[in-house]
Design a protein around this motif. Structure first.
Motif, mmCIF file in Angstrom:
data_model
loop_
_atom_site.group_PDB
_atom_site.id
_atom_site.type_symbol
_atom_site.label_atom_id
_atom_site.label_comp_id
_atom_site.label_asym_id
_atom_site.label_seq_id
_atom_site.Cartn_x
_atom_site.Cartn_y
_atom_site.Cartn_z
ATOM 1 N N ASP A 32 0.758 -0.820 -0.191
ATOM 2 C CA ASP A 32 0.066 -0.250 -0.094
ATOM 3 C C ASP A 32 0.707 0.905 -0.143
ATOM 4 O OD1 ASP A 32 -2.025 -1.464 -0.045
ATOM 5 O OD2 ASP A 32 -3.330 -0.741 2.396
ATOM 6 N N LEU A 33 2.364 1.347 0.876
ATOM 7 C CA LEU A 33 2.955 2.435 0.934
ATOM 8 C C LEU A 33 4.065 2.438 -0.238
ATOM 9 C CD1 LEU A 33 5.666 3.143 4.006
ATOM 10 C CD2 LEU A 33 6.296 3.695 0.901
ATOM 11 N N LEU A 34 4.367 1.298 -1.063
ATOM 12 C CA LEU A 34 4.457 1.286 -1.980
ATOM 13 C C LEU A 34 3.557 2.145 -3.418
ATOM 14 C CD1 LEU A 34 6.887 -1.572 -2.121
ATOM 15 C CD2 LEU A 34 7.686 0.997 -1.988
ATOM 16 N N GLU A 35 2.329 2.045 -3.480
ATOM 17 C CA GLU A 35 1.565 2.442 -4.024
ATOM 18 C C GLU A 35 1.307 3.934 -4.383
ATOM 19 O OE1 GLU A 35 -1.945 0.441 -4.234
ATOM 20 O OE2 GLU A 35 -0.916 -1.712 -4.718
ATOM 21 N N HIS A 36 2.091 4.737 -2.968
ATOM 22 C CA HIS A 36 2.106 6.156 -2.979
ATOM 23 C C HIS A 36 3.197 6.685 -3.723
ATOM 24 C CE1 HIS A 36 -1.239 5.365 -0.479
ATOM 25 N NE2 HIS A 36 -1.566 6.612 0.059
ATOM 26 N N GLU A 37 3.889 5.832 -4.559
ATOM 27 C CA GLU A 37 4.600 6.652 -5.144
ATOM 28 C C GLU A 37 6.037 7.171 -4.398
ATOM 29 O OE1 GLU A 37 3.305 8.145 -8.795
ATOM 30 O OE2 GLU A 37 2.053 6.545 -9.378
ATOM 31 N N PRO A 38 6.537 6.509 -3.146
ATOM 32 C CA PRO A 38 7.727 7.841 -3.172
ATOM 33 C C PRO A 38 8.597 8.025 -3.977
ATOM 34 C CG PRO A 38 7.530 5.460 -2.424
ATOM 35 C CD PRO A 38 7.136 5.542 -2.817
ATOM 36 N N ASP A 39 9.791 9.326 -3.691
ATOM 37 C CA ASP A 39 10.987 9.780 -4.307
ATOM 38 C C ASP A 39 12.204 8.809 -3.835
ATOM 39 O OD1 ASP A 39 9.706 11.777 -5.793
ATOM 40 O OD2 ASP A 39 8.835 12.415 -4.122
ATOM 41 N N PHE A 40 11.878 8.401 -2.700
ATOM 42 C CA PHE A 40 12.948 8.606 -1.966
ATOM 43 C C PHE A 40 12.691 6.952 -1.249
ATOM 44 C CE2 PHE A 40 17.145 7.767 -0.269
ATOM 45 C CZ PHE A 40 17.755 8.684 -1.113
ATOM 46 N N ILE A 41 13.356 5.639 -0.962
ATOM 47 C CA ILE A 41 12.986 5.043 0.118
ATOM 48 C C ILE A 41 14.112 4.615 0.690
ATOM 49 C CG2 ILE A 41 12.831 2.171 0.113
ATOM 50 C CD1 ILE A 41 11.612 2.487 -2.194
ATOM 51 N N LEU A 42 14.615 5.031 2.103
ATOM 52 C CA LEU A 42 14.919 4.232 2.885
ATOM 53 C C LEU A 42 14.675 3.010 3.913
ATOM 54 C CD1 LEU A 42 15.427 7.561 5.126
ATOM 55 C CD2 LEU A 42 17.086 6.203 3.541
ATOM 56 N N ASP A 43 15.674 2.308 4.056
ATOM 57 C CA ASP A 43 15.168 0.229 4.004
ATOM 58 C C ASP A 43 15.552 0.140 5.261
ATOM 59 O OD1 ASP A 43 12.520 -1.536 3.761
ATOM 60 O OD2 ASP A 43 13.888 -1.258 1.556
ATOM 61 N N ASP A 44 15.396 -1.404 5.774
ATOM 62 C CA ASP A 44 15.734 -1.822 6.549
ATOM 63 C C ASP A 44 15.299 -3.805 5.930
ATOM 64 O OD1 ASP A 44 15.521 -3.610 8.917
ATOM 65 O OD2 ASP A 44 15.291 -1.686 9.941
ATOM 66 N N GLY A 45 16.190 -3.890 6.063
ATOM 67 C CA GLY A 45 16.212 -5.615 5.242
ATOM 68 C C GLY A 45 15.879 -5.589 3.988
ATOM 69 N N CYS A 46 15.922 -4.773 3.265
ATOM 70 C CA CYS A 46 15.725 -4.397 1.737
ATOM 71 C C CYS A 46 13.929 -5.043 1.208
ATOM 72 C CB CYS A 46 16.411 -5.570 0.989
ATOM 73 S SG CYS A 46 16.881 -5.388 -0.709
ATOM 74 N N GLU A 47 13.335 -4.988 2.789
ATOM 75 C CA GLU A 47 11.972 -4.582 2.430
ATOM 76 C C GLU A 47 11.208 -3.989 0.471
ATOM 77 O OE1 GLU A 47 9.995 -6.813 3.886
ATOM 78 O OE2 GLU A 47 11.319 -8.287 5.318
ATOM 79 N N LEU A 48 11.264 -2.701 1.167
ATOM 80 C CA LEU A 48 10.594 -1.828 -0.135
ATOM 81 C C LEU A 48 11.167 -2.024 -1.041
ATOM 82 C CD1 LEU A 48 9.505 1.100 2.780
ATOM 83 C CD2 LEU A 48 7.543 -0.566 1.957
ATOM 84 N N ILE A 49 12.553 -1.820 -0.971
ATOM 85 C CA ILE A 49 12.973 -2.392 -2.131
ATOM 86 C C ILE A 49 13.093 -3.121 -3.397
ATOM 87 C CG2 ILE A 49 15.461 -1.682 -3.339
ATOM 88 C CD1 ILE A 49 16.029 0.422 -0.827
#
Length: 412
Positions: free
Chosen positions: A102-119
């Motif tokens: 759901d978060l990713l569908e909001h189209e972020p410009d930058f991703i700060l990640d933990d465990g490469c979950e979002l990336i």
């Protein structure tokens, strides 16, 4: 804001983040950008999210592990306009996964990640979003491993700074943060001594060496298992006993995994462990201990104390698993993660990664990158300033000596 602010104590002990809020709170260099932030949602993470927001960013945040979310922290953050939660306390694994999408569908410009979950998810399931992401930063060893695999395959759609591999991250957060928080939470959960016990640390990377070093400092008899012969030799030279897991399983009383890999402790090892052994995980994902195999061996399970699952084996032995095999320092009933002072520098490095690519306009091709040394040193200098400490300055002659490769004579 709630009457009792859950971020107050963390703010008191994160002076580097405070300095960033003071410096960039007025100029707001991240204004116009949307930053996605995935991490363990407790107080220190809340302060990091506040800092990004103070610098002008709209922040979308989600957990990096479903059971480490503190509901009061989520509520405090959501009270800010421009900060949006995709998280709540008590999420199931399925809800955790759905919230990240759901978060990713909001189209972020930058991703700060933990465990490469979002990336990983944005590449696998939202390629149209990944195509427009400016960059990212990753703060964990497990995440760097995934990113290295992605980079090797040439699938990264944007540049990512490997924040975990900076000296300001792995020398402090991994060694001191993981070392202290893992052992602290083992001691609190079990209400038993570490001193005098045979403690097996699985893995001797930065996290493992921190756990082993601090366990020895508490009086434990330390044993290290390692797959890398160089790290095994390092553990030996540091004074730990080094064994393979089969031998260590028979010798240990407390087992802590910190490898970043799966099935480190499995059925054959459970069969060798002594009665009363305590087993826990300090690695990012809950795959290091083969919990399913332990369940299959057991006749029944009980809960002798909150946060401890006891497995009763047919031969009469009882093995005790902490935090269901998840991160012991973050998902146990009393867990609060790493000390604030060490997360201060880690989150400052994450902020700096975003600032460098967004505000400074650093232009990089897609791929995994080492954080520039100048950025790491800048965070270290901020930390020293907050501690009232100073470093030695080089004289002109000393600087010239470094830069002159010939060193013709001692009068240079």
């Amino acid at each position: 804001m709630p009457e009792t602010d859950p971020l107050t104590w963390a703010r008191d002990h994160t002076p580097v983040l405070e300095s960033l809020r003071e410096e960039f709170g007025e100029s707001q260099p991240l204004s116009g950008y949307t930053v996605a932030f995935a991490s363990h949602l407790e107080a220190k993470t809340g302060v990091a999210i506040e800092t990004l927001h103070a610098a002008g960013a709209e922040v979308l945040f989600a957990p990096s592990e479903p059971q480490s979310t503190h509901g009061d922290v989520v509520d405090a953050l959501e009270a800010h306009d421009g900060i949006t939660a995709f998280a709540w306390e008590g999420m199931t694994d399925a809800e955790f996964d759905e919230a990240q999408h759901d978060l990713l569908e909001h189209e972020p410009d930058f991703i700060l990640d933990d465990g490469c979950e979002l990336i990983a998810k944005v590449h696998a399931d939202h390629p149209e979003v990944a195509a427009n992401v400016i960059g990212g930063g990753e703060q964990t060893t497990a995440g760097i491993t995934r990113l290295e695999a992605m980079d090797e395959e040439g699938v990264l759609a944007f540049p990512v700074y490997g924040v975990n591999d900076t000296p300001m991250k792995h020398f402090f957060d991994n060694v001191h943060g993981t070392g202290e928080s893992a052992l602290t939470n083992v001691a609190i959960t079990t209400n038993s001594l570490v001193s005098g016990r045979d403690v097996v640390v699985c893995g001797y990377g930065y996290c493992g060496r921190g756990i082993a070093r601090k366990a020895r400092g508490m009086g434990a008899q330390t044993i290290v298992t390692e797959a890398d012969p160089r790290k095994a030799l390092e553990a030996h030279m540091d004074g730990h006993r080094v064994m393979d897991m089969d031998e260590a399983a028979e010798a240990g009383e407390l087992f802590i995994t910190a490898t970043g890999n799966r099935d480190v402790i499995r059925e054959r090892h459970f069969e060798r462990m002594p009665d009363g052994a305590v087993i826990c995980n300090a690695g990012h994902f809950d795959v290091e201990i083969e919990v399913g195999a332990l369940e299959a061996l057991a006749e029944k399970t009980t809960t002798p104390k909150e946060g401890i699952t006891r497995y009763h084996l047919p031969d009469g032995r009882e093995l005790n698993l902490l935090a269901e095999g998840r991160l012991v320092n973050l998902t146990g009933p009393y867990s609060q993660g790493h000390p604030a002072e060490v997360m201060d520098t880690t989150f400052a490095m994450m902020f700096t990664a975003a600032y460098d690519m967004l505000a400074d306009g650093t232009d990089l091709d897609p791929g995994l990158y080492t954080v520039p040394d100048r950025l790491d040193r800048a965070v270290a200098s901020r930390k020293l300033d907050t501690l009232g400490l100073s470093t030695e300055g080089l004289t002109d002659r000393q600087q010239a000596y470094y830069e002159e490769w010939e060193h013709p004579d001692s009068s240079f």
